[in-house]
Design a protein around this motif. Structure first.
Motif, PDB file in Angstrom:
ATOM      1  N   PHE A   1      52.798  20.794  54.912  1.00 29.15           N
ATOM      2  CA  PHE A   1      54.072  21.337  55.364  1.00 29.15           C
ATOM      3  C   PHE A   1      54.105  21.377  56.885  1.00 29.15           C
ATOM      4  O   PHE A   1      53.163  21.842  57.528  1.00 29.15           O
ATOM      5  CB  PHE A   1      54.290  22.746  54.827  1.00 29.15           C
ATOM      6  CG  PHE A   1      54.535  22.807  53.347  1.00 29.15           C
ATOM      7  CD1 PHE A   1      53.511  23.167  52.490  1.00 29.15           C
ATOM      8  CD2 PHE A   1      55.776  22.500  52.828  1.00 29.15           C
ATOM      9  CE1 PHE A   1      53.726  23.206  51.117  1.00 29.15           C
ATOM     10  CE2 PHE A   1      56.009  22.541  51.462  1.00 29.15           C
ATOM     11  CZ  PHE A   1      54.976  22.896  50.610  1.00 29.15           C
TER      12      PHE A   1
ATOM     13  N   PHE B   1      60.293  25.786  57.419  1.00 27.93           N
ATOM     14  CA  PHE B   1      59.431  24.773  56.863  1.00 27.93           C
ATOM     15  C   PHE B   1      60.218  23.561  56.384  1.00 27.93           C
ATOM     16  O   PHE B   1      61.358  23.679  55.935  1.00 27.93           O
ATOM     17  CB  PHE B   1      58.648  25.322  55.664  1.00 27.93           C
ATOM     18  CG  PHE B   1      57.507  26.205  56.031  1.00 27.93           C
ATOM     19  CD1 PHE B   1      57.677  27.571  56.176  1.00 27.93           C
ATOM     20  CD2 PHE B   1      56.232  25.675  56.211  1.00 27.93           C
ATOM     21  CE1 PHE B   1      56.615  28.398  56.506  1.00 27.93           C
ATOM     22  CE2 PHE B   1      55.158  26.494  56.531  1.00 27.93           C
ATOM     23  CZ  PHE B   1      55.352  27.860  56.684  1.00 27.93           C
ATOM     24  N   GLY B   2      59.561  22.404  56.458  1.00 26.86           N
ATOM     25  CA  GLY B   2      60.071  21.229  55.784  1.00 26.86           C
ATOM     26  C   GLY B   2      59.762  21.319  54.294  1.00 26.86           C
ATOM     27  O   GLY B   2      59.120  22.259  53.834  1.00 26.86           O
ATOM     28  N   SER B   3      60.196  20.311  53.543  1.00 24.89           N
ATOM     29  CA  SER B   3      60.031  20.347  52.090  1.00 24.89           C
ATOM     30  C   SER B   3      58.670  19.838  51.628  1.00 24.89           C
ATOM     31  O   SER B   3      58.369  19.899  50.434  1.00 24.89           O
ATOM     32  CB  SER B   3      61.134  19.545  51.407  1.00 24.89           C
ATOM     33  OG  SER B   3      61.123  18.216  51.884  1.00 24.89           O
ATOM     34  N   GLY B   4      57.862  19.364  52.554  1.00 24.25           N
ATOM     35  CA  GLY B   4      56.490  19.029  52.205  1.00 24.25           C
ATOM     36  C   GLY B   4      56.239  17.554  51.919  1.00 24.25           C
ATOM     37  O   GLY B   4      57.150  16.810  51.561  1.00 24.25           O
TER      38      GLY B   4
ATOM     39  N   ALA C   1      58.561  22.190  44.797  1.00 21.30           N
ATOM     40  CA  ALA C   1      59.045  21.016  45.518  1.00 21.30           C
ATOM     41  C   ALA C   1      59.878  21.361  46.754  1.00 21.30           C
ATOM     42  O   ALA C   1      60.616  20.512  47.258  1.00 21.30           O
ATOM     43  CB  ALA C   1      59.838  20.094  44.602  1.00 21.30           C
ATOM     44  N   GLU C   2      59.763  22.606  47.204  1.00 21.19           N
ATOM     45  CA  GLU C   2      60.434  22.997  48.439  1.00 21.19           C
ATOM     46  C   GLU C   2      59.434  23.643  49.380  1.00 21.19           C
ATOM     47  O   GLU C   2      58.348  24.062  48.972  1.00 21.19           O
ATOM     48  CB  GLU C   2      61.566  23.985  48.152  1.00 21.19           C
ATOM     49  CG  GLU C   2      62.696  23.415  47.339  1.00 21.19           C
ATOM     50  CD  GLU C   2      63.822  24.429  47.158  1.00 21.19           C
ATOM     51  OE1 GLU C   2      64.727  24.161  46.354  1.00 21.19           O
ATOM     52  OE2 GLU C   2      63.799  25.491  47.821  1.00 21.19           O
ATOM     53  N   GLY C   3      59.804  23.728  50.655  1.00 19.91           N
ATOM     54  CA  GLY C   3      58.962  24.458  51.584  1.00 19.91           C
ATOM     55  C   GLY C   3      59.187  25.953  51.460  1.00 19.91           C
ATOM     56  O   GLY C   3      60.202  26.395  50.929  1.00 19.91           O
TER      57      GLY C   3
ATOM     58  N   LYS D   1      58.588  30.659  47.849  1.00 20.92           N
ATOM     59  CA  LYS D   1      58.531  29.216  47.708  1.00 20.92           C
ATOM     60  C   LYS D   1      58.893  28.791  46.287  1.00 20.92           C
ATOM     61  O   LYS D   1      58.263  29.214  45.325  1.00 20.92           O
ATOM     62  CB  LYS D   1      57.130  28.698  48.060  1.00 20.92           C
ATOM     63  CG  LYS D   1      57.040  27.177  48.023  1.00 20.92           C
ATOM     64  CD  LYS D   1      55.641  26.694  48.262  1.00 20.92           C
ATOM     65  CE  LYS D   1      55.592  25.175  48.183  1.00 20.92           C
ATOM     66  NZ  LYS D   1      56.123  24.637  46.915  1.00 20.92           N
TER      67      LYS D   1
ATOM     68  N   GLN E   1      60.629  16.148  56.788  1.00 19.86           N
ATOM     69  CA  GLN E   1      59.306  15.535  56.628  1.00 19.86           C
ATOM     70  C   GLN E   1      59.432  14.247  55.822  1.00 19.86           C
ATOM     71  O   GLN E   1      60.160  14.185  54.830  1.00 19.86           O
ATOM     72  CB  GLN E   1      58.359  16.467  55.866  1.00 19.86           C
ATOM     73  CG  GLN E   1      57.889  17.656  56.650  1.00 19.86           C
ATOM     74  CD  GLN E   1      56.883  18.474  55.863  1.00 19.86           C
ATOM     75  OE1 GLN E   1      57.085  19.648  55.601  1.00 19.86           O
ATOM     76  NE2 GLN E   1      55.775  17.836  55.470  1.00 19.86           N
TER      77      GLN E   1
END
Lengths: 117, 114
Positions: B90, B105-108, A41-43, A38, B6
Motif C-alpha cells: 500500500f 491509502f491507495g487500493s494496493g 481489495a481496498e486500502g 479496511k 497504485q
C-alpha cells in the motif's frame, strides 16, 4: 517486537449491539492514536483518532477511549451495522522534536469485525 | 478526485526479477510512504518521503528502493524479488495541512513472488 498489538484476530457481533475493539501498546512515547478500517481489495481508510492528552473522542457511532496508564485503547461502535464488517487496524505515531510524525504509523495486526443482520 | 493511485493491482514475479510499483497522488501532499501488509503482522512501513528528493527507511526497507523526483510520484522498486516479498503493498500520502497522521491509502498491489 510488536509495539502495537490487537490480540483479538476476530470479533462477531449482532446488528444493533455494541462492538468493542481493543488495542494495546508498549511505547509510552506514542502521542497520537488512530483507527483505520479496511474493506477487502481496498486500502485502509481513516476512521477516528485521539491525542495522547485526551481520554475520549467521539464521532457519531464511533468512540475511541484511551487509558494511558494501562497503555490501552478501544474503539466502540454503537449501534453496529452490517456495513461495519471490515478489518480494523489500530495505529500509533511518535512525533519528532519538531512535532511531526511525517506520516509514519505503527500498526497493530488488525481485527476482523463481522456484524450479523 | 483520484486520490492515491497504485499500479498494477496484481503482479506475479519469478525469484530474481525486478519491478517497480507505481504510486501517484493528486492532493499535493508532502508526505508519502509505502507499507506492506502480511497476515498476522498488520501494516509495516517500508520507506517514506517527506518531500521531493527526500526519502528515508522505515521498519522493513531491505530489498526495496525508492526515489521521489516529484511531489506526486513515489515509486517502489524491487531490485531482485524474493518469495519473502510476497505481500500486499500500500502506498499512502498525508499532509500537515490536514494532519500528517491521517494517511490516504491507495487500493494496493498484490504481489506474488514464485
Amino acid at each position: 517486537d510488536q509495539q502495537v498489538k490487537q490480540n483479538s484476530p476476530s470479533l462477531s457481533v449482532q446488528e444493533g449491539r455494541i462492538s468493542i475493539l481493543n488495542c494495546d501498546y508498549t511505547n509510552s512515547m506514542f502521542d497520537y492514536f488512530l483507527w483505520y478500517k479496511k474493506y477487502p481489495a481496498e486500502g485502509p481508510t481513516f476512521l477516528i483518532s485521539i491525542s495522547s492528552i485526551k481520554d475520549k473522542n467521539e464521532d457519531g457511532r464511533f468512540t475511541v477511549f484511551l487509558n494511558k496508564s494501562a497503555k490501552h485503547l478501544s474503539l466502540h461502535i454503537v449501534p453496529s451495522q452490517p456495513g461495519d464488517s471490515a478489518v480494523y487496524f489500530c495505529a500509533a505515531t511518535l512525533a519528532n522534536a519538531g512535532g511531526t510524525s511525517y506520516g509514519k504509523l505503527t500498526f497493530g495486526q488488525g481485527t476482523i469485525l463481522t456484524v450479523h443482520p | 478526485n483520484a486520490g492515491v493511485t497504485q499500479t498494477p493491482k496484481f503482479q506475479v514475479l519469478k525469484t530474481g526479477q525486478s519491478m517497480t510499483l507505481q504510486c501517484a497522488q493528486d492532493m499535493n501532499h508532502e508526505y508519502m510512504s509505502w507499507y506492506r501488509q502480511d497476515p498476522g503482522m498488520g501494516l509495516r512501513l517500508i520507506h517514506y518521503s517527506v518531500g521531493a528528493g527526500i526519502t528515508d527507511q522505515g521498519e522493513v526497507p531491505n530489498g526495496y528502493n525508492v526515489s521521489r523526483s516529484t511531489t506526486e510520484d513515489f515509486p517502489l522498486r524491487l531490485l531482485s524479488a524474493a518469495p519473502s516479498q510476497t505481500s500486499v503493498y500500500f502506498c499512502a500520502s498525508s499532509s500537515t495541512q490536514i494532519s500528517n497522521e491521517k494517511l490516504f491509502f491507495g487500493s494496493g498491489t498484490q504481489l506474488s513472488v514464485l
